[in-house]
Design an enzyme around this catalytic site. Structure first.
Site, mmCIF file in Angstrom:
data_model
loop_
_atom_site.group_PDB
_atom_site.id
_atom_site.type_symbol
_atom_site.label_atom_id
_atom_site.label_comp_id
_atom_site.label_asym_id
_atom_site.label_seq_id
_atom_site.Cartn_x
_atom_site.Cartn_y
_atom_site.Cartn_z
ATOM 1 N N GLU A 362 0.989 -1.317 -0.236
ATOM 2 C CA GLU A 362 -0.233 -0.178 0.185
ATOM 3 C C GLU A 362 0.331 0.932 0.355
ATOM 4 O O GLU A 362 0.999 2.311 -0.923
ATOM 5 C CB GLU A 362 -1.386 -0.197 1.009
ATOM 6 C CG GLU A 362 -1.657 -1.034 0.906
ATOM 7 C CD GLU A 362 -2.511 -1.771 0.053
ATOM 8 O OE1 GLU A 362 -2.965 -0.294 -1.187
ATOM 9 O OE2 GLU A 362 -2.655 -2.852 -0.268
ATOM 10 N N HIS A 365 2.218 2.504 -3.265
ATOM 11 C CA HIS A 365 1.009 2.853 -4.319
ATOM 12 C C HIS A 365 1.175 4.093 -3.956
ATOM 13 O O HIS A 365 0.953 4.989 -4.819
ATOM 14 C CB HIS A 365 -0.411 2.066 -3.885
ATOM 15 C CG HIS A 365 -0.665 1.776 -4.948
ATOM 16 N ND1 HIS A 365 -0.750 0.936 -6.439
ATOM 17 C CD2 HIS A 365 -1.510 -0.015 -3.798
ATOM 18 C CE1 HIS A 365 -0.663 -0.516 -6.377
ATOM 19 N NE2 HIS A 365 -2.041 -0.538 -4.967
ATOM 20 N N HIS A 447 -5.390 -6.431 -11.541
ATOM 21 C CA HIS A 447 -4.808 -7.370 -10.212
ATOM 22 C C HIS A 447 -4.137 -8.298 -11.400
ATOM 23 O O HIS A 447 -3.721 -9.320 -10.035
ATOM 24 C CB HIS A 447 -5.820 -7.652 -9.139
ATOM 25 C CG HIS A 447 -5.821 -6.139 -8.345
ATOM 26 N ND1 HIS A 447 -7.138 -5.734 -8.872
ATOM 27 C CD2 HIS A 447 -5.851 -5.719 -7.267
ATOM 28 C CE1 HIS A 447 -7.310 -4.484 -7.835
ATOM 29 N NE2 HIS A 447 -6.385 -5.028 -6.215
#
Length: 724
Positions: A362, A365, A447
């Site tokens: 995360e 990102h 994904h």
């Protein structure tokens, strides 16, 4: 100093700064001290970075003019990276009449003397739209976005986001558009958010993508084991505020919605400095895992690449645990500069989504958003997800935690029925992910298309064959049945990081990512290095491009070069035309002398590299239907031997795959003898040879004829042309 004494000294030093290194309920092994290759970047203070950004903003108008941008376009400096050798890389966002341009970003490269050496542009060339007054109203755009949403069900217009006018320049023809946000039932739960890009004239959808860029799954609550975390001492106790990592604060969201995780949020506070019980019965346990994972991710970027936090400005992003109810997800949201972690659901025993590689995923990102800002759709979306998987995995190796050893399984600690979310060594094993590139990769969920990038990285790092890593069986198979060794994960990570931060833009696809990583490998290890060759082998092994010729120098060498652009260096003599060249001015060093051109192709601009000397021909690159020609007449082809045409060609393209959309033909007396296309994309110049035996002793006209279709750009650079 013993490890125990070192820890005591660290605690004492931290106390003087108001922070305390504490032991939660479990302890980790010390992080590995093995030297890791950097990416050529040097550490800079916040003040130095701010001044570099101010300098870039002062230069913005001149840069825009030199690139041929129009009077309605403005550049805004987003980031500046400084190499250890003094080279500089400036990343700009673009506006058009004050509107943000989606797909308008670019990076301009400068050498240590301040000379521009090249640029990487998401949309090459000027942007122009018919006008900035939309036919569609903002409310109509929001209603259309609800109708066209495909990532959420029961969609409704976002309560606070609304529809915003933008210029959409991802395709060849820029359009005035709306960017709208809708919410509904989706992968991230009942409050999933989706961006919808709409034509501002017709309301037709141009693009859609999820706004929560996260890992779908769950954490194991106490996956990290017994770890040290950083807290801050207050007058009456302690808080989960990590001053050593940019002031990162972990909050209890108290089940606030995903769209507003801070709504009910409270800081974790207590009178003692021991946190969590190692079970989900304590709300602190998930916070311990999140705090530990984010700190390790920060340290990985800082100690490996000299990057200070997500935006490289030393500022930590807030993190929220216990977000929403039954949330099988964790995500980074750039709009709030924050990270959110759900508690899982009955599908996985309600275990929180706070594992180490999830935190690394995360936070990465955020790094992508602050650098290349890869669009979260199509192939660039797959690259965005792959980047987070790659660096989440590298954080796991960096932490060297015996309770969660490094491996190439994504989410293996998440209590998933399949054992993990994804596998980098064998992406297709989940039945959905792609392990090999296909022409339809851009239409696959990001994904799943991320598997191509994941597979490439595993092969680049570890090579082919079966091995055990982190106690788990891995098997590096290829799409072309090739076998080869890897360059090591630290080198592979250095290549990917430099490619992401220095060469990739928002519209980078897999073909362009190959070029970016080859440039990065050239910067770090040399244009003729074994590392660069093996990077090309790994891409070929996942069906992206072909392998470069083996440089024949055996094993990879770690010594980086200082070339900031990754283009092959010219020879010391400037690559003069071969003796006996029948052409006039084959190297273009006398400008246009001897040549006839339909456009201003012959140039000495430093924003593209020459092969030899300073001049070259840059053909096409319009991003729309166009043709060009560059020719020379009355060339006397030798009458003996085996006469041939040779020239050096570099092809840069936004196209993907190996269909020839944009072409450059070599014509002699009107007959096409060779055709090159976007499928011949190359990191640097490649020498081409064309047989002219059929024209012995004749006078001929040589023509380079370029053609471009209506979508995406291809630039053909030609230099050092000879007939002899």
């Amino acid at each position: 100093m013993s490890r125990k004494n070192a820890l005591a000294a660290a605690v004492a030093a931290a106390l003087t700064l108001g922070t305390v290194t504490v032991l939660a309920t479990q302890s980790t092994a010390a992080a590995s001290s093995t030297a890791r290759p950097g990416a050529g970047f040097k550490a800079v203070s916040a003040d130095v970075r701010a001044e570099a950004l101010r300098t870039a903003d002062r230069e913005a108008a001149a840069v825009a003019k030199s690139l041929g941008f129009g009077a309605d376009e403005r550049l805004v400096a987003k980031d500046v990276l400084l190499d250890t050798d003094g080279a500089r890389h400036v990343r700009y966002d673009r506006t058009y009449r004050g509107l943000p341009v989606i797909g308008g970003d670019l990076v301009v490269h400068y050498d240590s003397n301040g000379k521009a050496t090249g640029s990487d542009q998401a949309h090459p060339g000027a942007i122009k739209v018919a006008g900035t007054t939309p036919k569609l109203s903002a409310s109509d755009a929001s209603a259309a976005a609800v109708r066209h949403a495909k990532h959420v069900k029961n969609a409704k217009a976002g309560a606070s986001d609304g529809s915003t006018l933008v210029v959409y320049a991802v395709g060849k023809v820029p359009l005035l558009a709306y960017r709208a946000t809708v919410t509904g039932d989706g992968e991230a739960g009942a409050a999933s958010r989706e961006a919808v890009i709409l034509d501002a004239a017709s309301g037709a959808p141009l693009d859609q993508y999820e706004l929560h860029q996260g890992v779908t799954g769950t954490g194991n609550g106490v996956t990290a084991g017994q770890v040290s975390i950083e807290t801050t001492q207050t007058g009456s106790g302690y808080t989960l505020t990590d001053a050593s990592h940019g002031g990162t604060v972990v909050y209890d969201s108290y089940n606030s919605s995903q769209s507003n995780p801070k709504q009910n949020a409270r800081a974790f506070t207590k009178s003692t400095n021991s946190w969590g019980t190692g079970t989900t019965s304590s709300r602190e346990s998930a916070a311990v895992d999140a705090s530990y994972g984010l700190a390790k991710t920060w340290d990985f970027y800082k100690n490996t690449f000299n990057r200070s936090g997500i935006r490289n400005d030393g500022r930590g992003a807030p993190a929220y645990v216990h977000v929403d109810t039954g949330l099988l997800n964790a995500f980074y949201d750039d709009s709030c500069f924050c990270m959110s972690f759900g508690d899982g659901s009955s599908q996985n025993g309600n275990t929180p989504v706070t594992a180490l590689d999830v935190a690394g995923h995360e936070m990465s990102h955020g790094v992508t958003a602050a650098t290349a800002n890869l669009n979260y759709s199509g192939e660039s979306g797959g690259l965005n997800e792959a980047t987070s998987d790659i660096f989440g995995t590298m954080v796991e190796f960096y932490a060297d935690n015996a309770n969660d050893p490094g491996d190439y399984f994504i989410g293996e600690k998440l209590n998933m029925s399949a054992g993990s979310l994804r596998r980098m060594d064998n992406p297709a094993s989940d039945g959905s992910s792609l392990g090999c590139w296909t022409s339809g990769a851009g239409s696959v969920d990001v994904h799943y298309s991320s598997g191509i990038g994941n597979h490439f990285f595993y092969l680049a790092a570890e090579g082919t064959g079966a091995k055990t890593i982190g106690g788990r069986a891995h098997n590096g198979t290829t799409c072309n049945n090739d076998t080869f060794t890897g360059i090591g994960r630290d080198k592979a990570a250095a290549v990917w990081y430099r490619a992401l931060t220095t060469y990739m833009t928002s519209t980078t696809n897999y073909a362009s990512a190959r070029t970016a990583t080859l440039n990065a490998a050239s910067d770090l290890y040399g244009a003729n290095s074994q590392e660069r060759y093996l990077i090309s082998k790994a891409w070929a092994a996942v069906s992206v491009g072909t392998a470069l010729p083996d440089p024949g120098n055996g094993t990879p060498t770690p010594t980086p070069t200082s070339s900031p652009t990754g283009s092959p260096s010219p020879s010391p003599s400037g690559s003069p035309s071969p003796s006996g060249n029948a052409l006039t001015n084959g190297g273009f060093e006398q400008g246009t002398a001897g040549w006839t051109q339909s456009a201003d192709d012959i140039t000495s601009s430093t924003l593209q590299p020459a092969h030899g000397g300073s001049w070259y021909a840059a053909m096409m690159g319009y991003g729309t239907n166009a043709t060009e020609s560059l020719s020379q007449s009355n060339i006397a082809v030798p009458s003996s031997g085996s006469p041939k045409l040779t020239f050096w060609l570099k092809v840069s393209t936004q196209e993907s795959g190996y269909t020839a959309y944009d072409t450059l033909k070599v014509n002699v007396n009107g007959t096409t003898l060779a055709t090159y296309s976007n499928a011949n994309a190359s990191a640097g110049y490649v020498q081409k040879t064309v047989d002219l035996s059929a024209y012995k002793g004749r006078s001929v006209k040589l023509e380079f004829a370029g053609t471009e279709d209506t979508y995406l750009t291809t630039i053909f650079l030609v230099d050092d042309v000879a007939i002899g």
